[in-house]
Design a protein around this motif. Structure first.
Motif, PDB file in Angstrom:
ATOM      1  N   LEU A  93      17.625  38.354  57.576  1.00  0.00           N
ATOM      2  CA  LEU A  93      17.301  37.485  56.318  1.00  0.00           C
ATOM      3  C   LEU A  93      17.721  36.355  56.697  1.00  0.00           C
ATOM      4  O   LEU A  93      17.271  35.586  55.589  1.00  0.00           O
ATOM      5  N   LEU A  94      18.283  35.383  57.782  1.00  0.00           N
ATOM      6  CA  LEU A  94      18.273  34.077  57.338  1.00  0.00           C
ATOM      7  C   LEU A  94      17.239  33.737  57.914  1.00  0.00           C
ATOM      8  O   LEU A  94      16.926  32.269  57.761  1.00  0.00           O
ATOM      9  N   VAL A  95      16.510  34.441  58.714  1.00  0.00           N
ATOM     10  CA  VAL A  95      15.089  33.798  59.262  1.00  0.00           C
ATOM     11  C   VAL A  95      14.292  34.109  57.511  1.00  0.00           C
ATOM     12  O   VAL A  95      13.295  32.099  57.902  1.00  0.00           O
ATOM     13  N   SER A  96      13.799  34.161  56.966  1.00  0.00           N
ATOM     14  CA  SER A  96      13.802  33.850  55.417  1.00  0.00           C
ATOM     15  C   SER A  96      14.139  33.112  54.520  1.00  0.00           C
ATOM     16  O   SER A  96      13.684  32.574  53.707  1.00  0.00           O
ATOM     17  N   PHE A  97      15.713  33.084  54.452  1.00  0.00           N
ATOM     18  CA  PHE A  97      16.161  32.735  53.274  1.00  0.00           C
ATOM     19  C   PHE A  97      17.079  31.144  53.913  1.00  0.00           C
ATOM     20  O   PHE A  97      18.043  30.955  52.807  1.00  0.00           O
ATOM     21  N   TYR A  98      17.761  30.768  55.046  1.00  0.00           N
ATOM     22  CA  TYR A  98      17.621  30.170  55.291  1.00  0.00           C
ATOM     23  C   TYR A  98      16.812  29.167  55.461  1.00  0.00           C
ATOM     24  O   TYR A  98      15.629  29.442  56.986  1.00  0.00           O
ATOM     25  N   ARG A  99      16.057  28.363  55.079  1.00  0.00           N
ATOM     26  CA  ARG A  99      15.310  27.973  55.824  1.00  0.00           C
ATOM     27  C   ARG A  99      15.340  25.437  55.557  1.00  0.00           C
ATOM     28  O   ARG A  99      14.598  24.968  54.220  1.00  0.00           O
ATOM     29  N   PRO A 100      15.485  25.302  56.466  1.00  0.00           N
ATOM     30  CA  PRO A 100      16.172  24.165  55.820  1.00  0.00           C
ATOM     31  C   PRO A 100      15.029  23.024  56.159  1.00  0.00           C
ATOM     32  O   PRO A 100      13.714  22.816  56.457  1.00  0.00           O
ATOM     33  N   THR A 101      15.059  21.652  55.601  1.00  0.00           N
ATOM     34  CA  THR A 101      13.887  20.531  55.554  1.00  0.00           C
ATOM     35  C   THR A 101      14.912  19.545  56.105  1.00  0.00           C
ATOM     36  O   THR A 101      16.045  19.820  55.840  1.00  0.00           O
ATOM     37  N   VAL A 102      14.130  17.995  56.387  1.00  0.00           N
ATOM     38  CA  VAL A 102      14.752  17.275  56.139  1.00  0.00           C
ATOM     39  C   VAL A 102      16.087  16.501  55.381  1.00  0.00           C
ATOM     40  O   VAL A 102      16.998  16.028  56.114  1.00  0.00           O
ATOM     41  N   THR A 103      15.897  17.108  54.037  1.00  0.00           N
ATOM     42  CA  THR A 103      16.836  16.938  53.417  1.00  0.00           C
ATOM     43  C   THR A 103      18.104  17.948  52.497  1.00  0.00           C
ATOM     44  O   THR A 103      19.016  17.608  52.703  1.00  0.00           O
ATOM     45  N   ARG A 104      17.328  18.721  52.803  1.00  0.00           N
ATOM     46  CA  ARG A 104      17.998  20.198  52.475  1.00  0.00           C
ATOM     47  C   ARG A 104      17.768  21.387  53.704  1.00  0.00           C
ATOM     48  O   ARG A 104      17.507  21.644  54.250  1.00  0.00           O
ATOM     49  N   TYR A 105      19.650  20.983  54.382  1.00  0.00           N
ATOM     50  CA  TYR A 105      19.903  21.832  54.896  1.00  0.00           C
ATOM     51  C   TYR A 105      20.875  22.524  55.304  1.00  0.00           C
ATOM     52  O   TYR A 105      20.721  22.467  56.342  1.00  0.00           O
ATOM     53  N   LYS A 106      22.237  22.082  54.370  1.00  0.00           N
ATOM     54  CA  LYS A 106      23.304  22.228  55.129  1.00  0.00           C
ATOM     55  C   LYS A 106      23.553  23.768  54.541  1.00  0.00           C
ATOM     56  O   LYS A 106      22.432  24.219  52.831  1.00  0.00           O
TER      57      LYS A 106
END
Length: 428
Positions: free
Chosen positions: A114-127
């Protein structure tokens, strides 16, 4: 309910009125040191074995022995579709639509998927926001997921901790931290019930707060499924997973459940780790390249069903359904836990001896009381064991007591209170 009383007669009267009292006889209860049934208050670690579990597995052994590979297609089991027989009951269990749930794998495997799909960090949104002191599997899963994205856990993972002098988190503090992180927050992942303190989180409020800043929100329901009434769809939760071997009594290392909100049901573009069993079943056996996920949570499946653990889970879920579902179980759970809370608080102990760190409000806790023992904690735990009371010890000094409505009685709780009173008298 009338005011609680500490007497065996009062407990017996509650048991006589209990509409679920007959379910106790549907479980195997381990014997205590004197050979009589123990008082088993450890269902938040491993639930007891339903007496129907053995026959459920034996049926699948029989199908394997007599049908071989044809057991995938022949009655009574049809292993090809076995996991589907768990869908409707699982959806009712967590307050979801059938398309939003699937039973597969084990808990931490599913959390990673699930985290593979729903934790998709970007340069600014990563926490990612989680509770401090979460169960180690959750901590390790988040640390490794963050590192997979080339990030440092100390920078990406934000842990929630209680205010000084408090043991549990306040909902307003969780909401404030989410708002503070704002556009930097990618994902919120909390336990539905904290394993250590027994605190039940306000999942609806946390989900609203996370969505308000653009984050995805999910929950590890290991200590919540089968313990609380859940309404995942109505709460708008994005994703969740749970094990089945605690309050759901489905055996050690039992199978796991997954929930994915229906808004993601037809999102083949959503990144995921793919497997054969999650592929569109209309051409699954054509063995072609090019993964096309099934609609809904089923599209996160990797491999075909684990028949033997699922057979136990099906037998255990049937008991939940027969008992009237989570509404009926939760009513009794609140009474059992409330009675235990009353018995603990009436002990006349020196200040600083025992401290209940689980919230006092029924809505803010599951079927568990965590007792912080400031002096002689392990000695108390061993004393309870000698009295035939099976509890759970958590380092450095917490005893968890979890009365489970399907098999624990009010007499169990009263006798636990009496044992603690006996210990208190000896400790003076």
């Amino acid at each position: 309910m009338t005011a609680y009383q500490p007497t065996p007669e009062f407990a017996a009267s509650l048991d006589a009125q209990d509409p679920l009292r007959g379910f106790r006889d549907r479980f195997h209860i381990p014997a205590g040191p004197d050979g009589r049934p123990s008082i088993y208050l450890c269902g938040n670690s491993l639930g007891l074995m339903p007496k129907t579990a053995r026959a459920a597995v034996e049926q699948e052994f029989h199908s394997w022995a007599t049908l071989g590979v044809e057991g995938h297609f022949e009655d009574p089991s049809q292993w090809m579709h076995y996991h589907e027989t768990l869908t409707e009951a699982s959806a009712r269990l967590v307050g979801a639509k059938p398309v939003e749930v699937v039973v597969m794998n084990n808990l931490t495997t599913n959390l990673h998927l699930l985290l593979v799909s729903f934790y998709r960090p970007t340069v600014t949104r990563y926490k990612v926001l989680m509770e401090g002191g979460a169960f180690p599997s959750d901590q390790y899963a988040l640390e490794s997921q963050v590192r997979l994205h080339g990030l440092a856990p100390d920078e990406a993972i934000v842990e929630l901790v209680p205010r000084p002098g408090e043991h549990t988190l306040r909902t307003e503090d969780i909401e404030a931290k989410i708002q503070e992180l704002g556009a930097s927050l990618a994902t919120v992942i909390l336990g539905g019930v904290n394993y250590y303190t027994g605190q039940a989180f306000d999942m609806a409020a946390i989900t609203r707060a996370g969505h308000a800043v653009g984050a995805t929100v999910g929950f590890d329901l290991a200590h919540a499924a089968g313990n609380l009434e859940l309404h995942l769809h109505d709460w708008d939760v994005d994703f969740a997973c749970w094990c089945t071997y605690k309050y759901l009594n489905s055996g050690p290392g039992g199978t796991s459940g997954v929930y994915v909100h229906e808004r993601f049901a037809n999102r083949p573009d959503l990144p995921r780790l793919a497997g054969w069993w999650g592929h569109d079943p209309t051409d699954r056996f054509q063995m072609k390249k090019g993964f096309r996920p099934m609609p809904g949570a089923a599209g996160w499946q990797l491999s075909n069903a684990q028949i033997f653990p699922m057979a136990i889970h099906r037998a255990a879920l049937a008991l939940v359904e027969e008992a009237g579902g989570m509404a009926a179980l939760r009513r009794k759970s609140e009474q059992l836990t409330g009675y235990l809370d009353y018995l603990l608080r009436r002990l006349e102990l020196p200040a600083g001896t025992l401290e209940i760190i689980t919230p006092a409000e029924p809505a803010a806790r599951g079927g568990q009381l965590s007792v912080l023992v400031h002096r002689g904690g392990r000695a108390l735990f061993d004393f309870l064991a000698r009295q035939g009371i099976i509890a759970d010890w958590r380092e450095p000094n917490v005893i968890r007591l979890a009365p489970v409505p399907l098999y624990n009685s009010f007499a169990d709780v009263q006798q636990t209170g009496a044992a603690l009173e006996k210990w208190a008298a000896q400790a003076e």
